[in-house]
Design a protein around this motif. Structure first.
Motif, PDB file in Angstrom:
ATOM      1  N   ASN A  54      19.501  22.983  -5.076  1.00  0.00           N
ATOM      2  CA  ASN A  54      20.153  21.804  -5.653  1.00  0.00           C
ATOM      3  C   ASN A  54      19.742  20.526  -4.936  1.00  0.00           C
ATOM      4  OD1 ASN A  54      21.521  23.461  -7.455  1.00  0.00           O
ATOM      5  ND2 ASN A  54      23.327  23.666  -6.130  1.00  0.00           N
ATOM      6  N   THR A  56      19.994  17.079  -2.722  1.00  0.00           N
ATOM      7  CA  THR A  56      20.709  16.774  -1.479  1.00  0.00           C
ATOM      8  C   THR A  56      21.410  15.412  -1.607  1.00  0.00           C
ATOM      9  OG1 THR A  56      18.733  15.766  -0.562  1.00  0.00           O
ATOM     10  CG2 THR A  56      19.082  18.097  -0.083  1.00  0.00           C
ATOM     11  N   ARG A  58      23.569  18.399   0.117  1.00  0.00           N
ATOM     12  CA  ARG A  58      24.172  19.603  -0.476  1.00  0.00           C
ATOM     13  C   ARG A  58      24.946  20.414   0.554  1.00  0.00           C
ATOM     14  NH1 ARG A  58      18.292  22.479  -1.922  1.00  0.00           N
ATOM     15  NH2 ARG A  58      17.704  22.966   0.216  1.00  0.00           N
TER      16      ARG A  58
END
Ligand code: RRO
Length: 320
Positions: A54, A56, A58
């Motif tokens: 995913n 950042t 994160r």
């Protein structure tokens, strides 16, 4: 005092190692765990293909004593990893005798077909001193619900994977919050002879941490939703460890993870029934020296209480 343990038939010189996901994505991090006081090490959950994960930021520490803190962390990494072949190669060149510690490999297939391909590759490599922990509980991949909250899916997945793995292996479970769920999951686990351990718990999924001053979520993915770890999840972790310790068939073990910041929490995990202890958030915050510290602290508690080995108090929590 003796901090050694045996997991799935494999000896560990002490009960402590990293939680999958903490300090274990690439070889430089794994080497630091090898060089540390940890009794073992586990690799970042692998998918069939490498993943970036995913956006950042994160991961965020949530300090004790601040608003929306509480001691711990929130994270939504999204299964960033190097792809299973990277970890298979690492396992192939891993020398258990030289390192004096076994290697755990975490696998988190995005489909049953991917999991079949990965566990088959590991089985065919015939790696001794290498133990699989299948992750049934990643809360952070958008659009992928956790297997651990679907008892039927867990059962059919295990029915396919357990015979392919052949050797003793374990599964990483999410936290449960209902006695009926402990009963149902334990009944599934107890069906599979070579399912030797459950690791409790993965992060408490989909918390939301908000900064009071900026009025912003603390991490970027999923509108700020992420898995909670560290001190604030200790009691949920202890409950899950003890619930499975009480319900698992003889010979099956529990690895405790969640909220261990010092020897004290480790002692409580063992009292609840843990046979080994993983450290996630505190390892992220302190780095690999955490292992020598918690070992010293646990030893000193055991000496004060007159225990010589972890077996002497494992699972012996008193009830009122
Ligand atoms: O990568 C992650 O976001 C992640 C995984 Br695979 C997991 O099992 N648990 C977690 O808190 N994060």
């Amino acid at each position: 005092v003796d901090l050694s343990t045996v997991i799935a038939g494999v000896p560990l010189s002490n009960v402590f190692f990293n939680a999958a996901g903490a300090w274990c994505q690439r070889e430089d991090e794994l080497q630091a765990l090898l060089d540390s006081g940890a009794g073992s090490l586990i690799t970042k959950s692998a998918t069939y293909e490498a993943r970036e994960g995913n956006p950042t930021p994160r991961y965020a520490p949530l300090a004790d004593g601040v608003i929306s803190g509480g001691g711990g962390s929130i994270s939504s990494i999204g299964l960033a990893n190097e792809g299973y072949k990277y970890y298979l190669n690492y396992a192939r060149q891993f020398d258990v005798t030289r390192h004096g510690k076994p290697l755990f490999i975490s696998l988190s297939g995005l489909s049953l077909a991917d999991s079949v391909k990965m566990v088959t590759a590991f089985a065919q490599a015939e790696l001794s001193g290498c133990i699989l922990e299948i992750n049934f509980s990643c809360p952070n991949v958008p659009g992928k619900p956790q297997l651990g909250y679907d008892m039927n899916a867990m059962d059919t997945t295990l029915a396919t994977l357990a015979p392919l793995i052949e050797k003793p292996f374990g599964i990483k479970l999410p936290p449960y919050f209902d006695m009926a769920h402990f009963d149902q999951v334990a009944a599934v686990v107890n069906k599979y002879d070579n399912l030797a351990f459950v690791t409790c718990i993965n992060s408490v999924g989909n918390g939301l941490a908000i900064d009071l001053d900026t009025e912003r979520a603390m991490i970027k993915p999923k509108n700020g939703f992420g898995g909670l770890g560290g001190r604030m999840i200790l009691n949920t972790a202890l409950a899950n460890v003890n619930a499975f310790y009480r319900r698992l068939a003889p010979g099956k073990q529990v690895i405790g993870v969640g909220g261990v910041v010092s020897g004290k929490e480790a002692f409580l995990h063992i009292l609840a029934g843990a046979s080994a202890i993983q450290i996630g958030t505190q390892l992220m915050e302190e780095g690999p020296p955490v292992f020598d510290r918690v070992k010293r602290e646990l030893e000193s508690i055991m000496e004060k209480k007159g225990y010589n080995s972890v077996e002497e108090f494992r699972g012996k929590v008193k009830t009122l």
